[in-house]
Scaffold this active site. Structure first.
Site, PDB file in Angstrom:
ATOM      1  N   ASP A  29      39.505  47.761  23.403  1.00 27.73           N
ATOM      2  CA  ASP A  29      39.544  47.484  24.993  1.00 27.73           C
ATOM      3  C   ASP A  29      39.172  46.174  25.029  1.00 27.73           C
ATOM      4  O   ASP A  29      38.306  45.500  24.611  1.00 27.73           O
ATOM      5  CB  ASP A  29      38.283  49.011  25.526  1.00 27.73           C
ATOM      6  CG  ASP A  29      38.638  49.330  26.414  1.00 27.73           C
ATOM      7  OD1 ASP A  29      39.305  50.507  26.711  1.00 27.73           O
ATOM      8  OD2 ASP A  29      38.333  48.425  26.923  1.00 27.73           O
ATOM      9  N   HIS A  99      45.797  57.556  25.693  1.00 26.99           N
ATOM     10  CA  HIS A  99      45.288  56.901  24.448  1.00 26.99           C
ATOM     11  C   HIS A  99      43.807  57.144  24.011  1.00 26.99           C
ATOM     12  O   HIS A  99      43.203  57.703  25.137  1.00 26.99           O
ATOM     13  CB  HIS A  99      45.012  55.068  25.537  1.00 26.99           C
ATOM     14  CG  HIS A  99      44.280  55.927  26.821  1.00 26.99           C
ATOM     15  ND1 HIS A  99      44.721  55.573  27.524  1.00 26.99           N
ATOM     16  CD2 HIS A  99      42.613  55.310  27.079  1.00 26.99           C
ATOM     17  CE1 HIS A  99      44.367  55.558  28.129  1.00 26.99           C
ATOM     18  NE2 HIS A  99      43.592  55.405  28.365  1.00 26.99           N
ATOM     19  N   MET A 100      43.561  56.983  22.666  1.00 23.69           N
ATOM     20  CA  MET A 100      42.109  57.543  22.579  1.00 23.69           C
ATOM     21  C   MET A 100      40.859  56.093  22.543  1.00 23.69           C
ATOM     22  O   MET A 100      41.487  56.098  21.674  1.00 23.69           O
ATOM     23  CB  MET A 100      42.736  58.805  21.049  1.00 23.69           C
ATOM     24  CG  MET A 100      41.590  59.391  20.709  1.00 23.69           C
ATOM     25  SD  MET A 100      41.773  59.800  18.834  1.00 23.69           S
ATOM     26  CE  MET A 100      42.392  61.175  19.890  1.00 23.69           C
TER      27      MET A 100
HETATM   28  P1  5GP Z   1      41.411  54.821  31.146  1.00 32.42           P
HETATM   29  O1  5GP Z   1      40.983  55.194  31.626  1.00 32.42           O
HETATM   30  O2  5GP Z   1      42.974  54.715  31.456  1.00 32.42           O
HETATM   31  O3  5GP Z   1      40.744  56.099  29.540  1.00 32.42           O
HETATM   32  O4  5GP Z   1      41.057  53.947  30.264  1.00 32.42           O
HETATM   33  C1  5GP Z   1      41.516  52.486  30.106  1.00 32.42           C
HETATM   34  C2  5GP Z   1      41.370  51.566  29.294  1.00 32.42           C
HETATM   35  O5  5GP Z   1      42.004  50.802  29.238  1.00 32.42           O
HETATM   36  C3  5GP Z   1      40.362  51.134  29.723  1.00 32.42           C
HETATM   37  O6  5GP Z   1      39.353  51.139  29.137  1.00 32.42           O
HETATM   38  C4  5GP Z   1      40.849  49.237  30.399  1.00 32.42           C
HETATM   39  O7  5GP Z   1      39.542  48.790  29.687  1.00 32.42           O
HETATM   40  C5  5GP Z   1      41.338  49.085  29.616  1.00 32.42           C
HETATM   41  N1  5GP Z   1      42.624  48.358  29.419  1.00 32.42           N
HETATM   42  C6  5GP Z   1      43.289  48.278  30.202  1.00 32.42           C
HETATM   43  N2  5GP Z   1      44.193  47.312  30.478  1.00 32.42           N
HETATM   44  C7  5GP Z   1      44.025  47.289  29.004  1.00 32.42           C
HETATM   45  C8  5GP Z   1      44.887  46.181  28.493  1.00 32.42           C
HETATM   46  O8  5GP Z   1      45.623  44.882  28.652  1.00 32.42           O
HETATM   47  N3  5GP Z   1      44.209  45.726  27.310  1.00 32.42           N
HETATM   48  C9  5GP Z   1      43.202  46.122  26.236  1.00 32.42           C
HETATM   49  N4  5GP Z   1      43.066  45.781  25.147  1.00 32.42           N
HETATM   50  N5  5GP Z   1      43.173  47.003  26.945  1.00 32.42           N
HETATM   51  C10 5GP Z   1      43.029  47.063  28.662  1.00 32.42           C
END
Ligand code: 5GP
Ligand code: ZN
Length: 113
Positions: A29, A99-100
């Site tokens: 992440d 995503h997990m």
């Molecule tokens: P959500 O809140 O949708 O469950 O989690 C999305 C996650 O994706 C967040 O923890 C955020 O930091 C991560 N994330 C968003 N954009 C990117 C990216 O461009 N690269 C990576 N490696 N992680 C990302």
């Protein structure tokens, strides 16, 4: 396709690929919440849990299996870890591609206090 995770799958956005096969990839992440914070995603664009078809269900088991393997290789399998799938607004889902989260490396409390 303006989905950031599809762009990572396509190699258009760079990421450190920790695991990859024909169905899944895993990468750290970008804003880790815990010392170990890995995302495991299907290569197929599925916007959220609500969009999972019956035919897609096996990919979730595959994600759990790879998360377990990564927990071992990242050294958190004995200390403990949490797998999280956020769906929708109240859960804080920001990226509309399933995503997990694999979280570990410190004591996790918050909603389970
Ligand atoms: P959500 O809140 O949708 O469950 O989690 C999305 C996650 O994706 C967040 O923890 C955020 O930091 C991560 N994330 C968003 N954009 C990117 C990216 O461009 N690269 C990576 N490696 N992680 C990302
Ligand atoms: Zn996508």
């Amino acid at each position: 396709m303006d989905c950031i995770f599809c762009q990572i799958v396509a190699g258009e956005v760079p990421s450190q690929i920790l695991y990859q096969d024909e169905e899944l990839i895993a990468f750290p992440d970008i804003k880790p919440l815990t010392p170990t914070h890995v995302l495991i995603i299907p290569k197929k664009h599925i916007p959220s849990l609500l969009h999972l078809s019956e035919a897609d269900l096996p990919v979730i088991g595959h994600m759990v299996n790879i998360a377990n393997q990564l927990a071992k290789s990242e050294g958190i399998s004995q200390s403990g870890y949490r797998l999280v799938l956020n769906c929708g607004n109240d859960a804080g889902q920001i990226v509309p591609h399933i995503h997990m989260h694999l979280l570990g490396g410190r004591r996790l409390l918050d909603v389970f206090d």
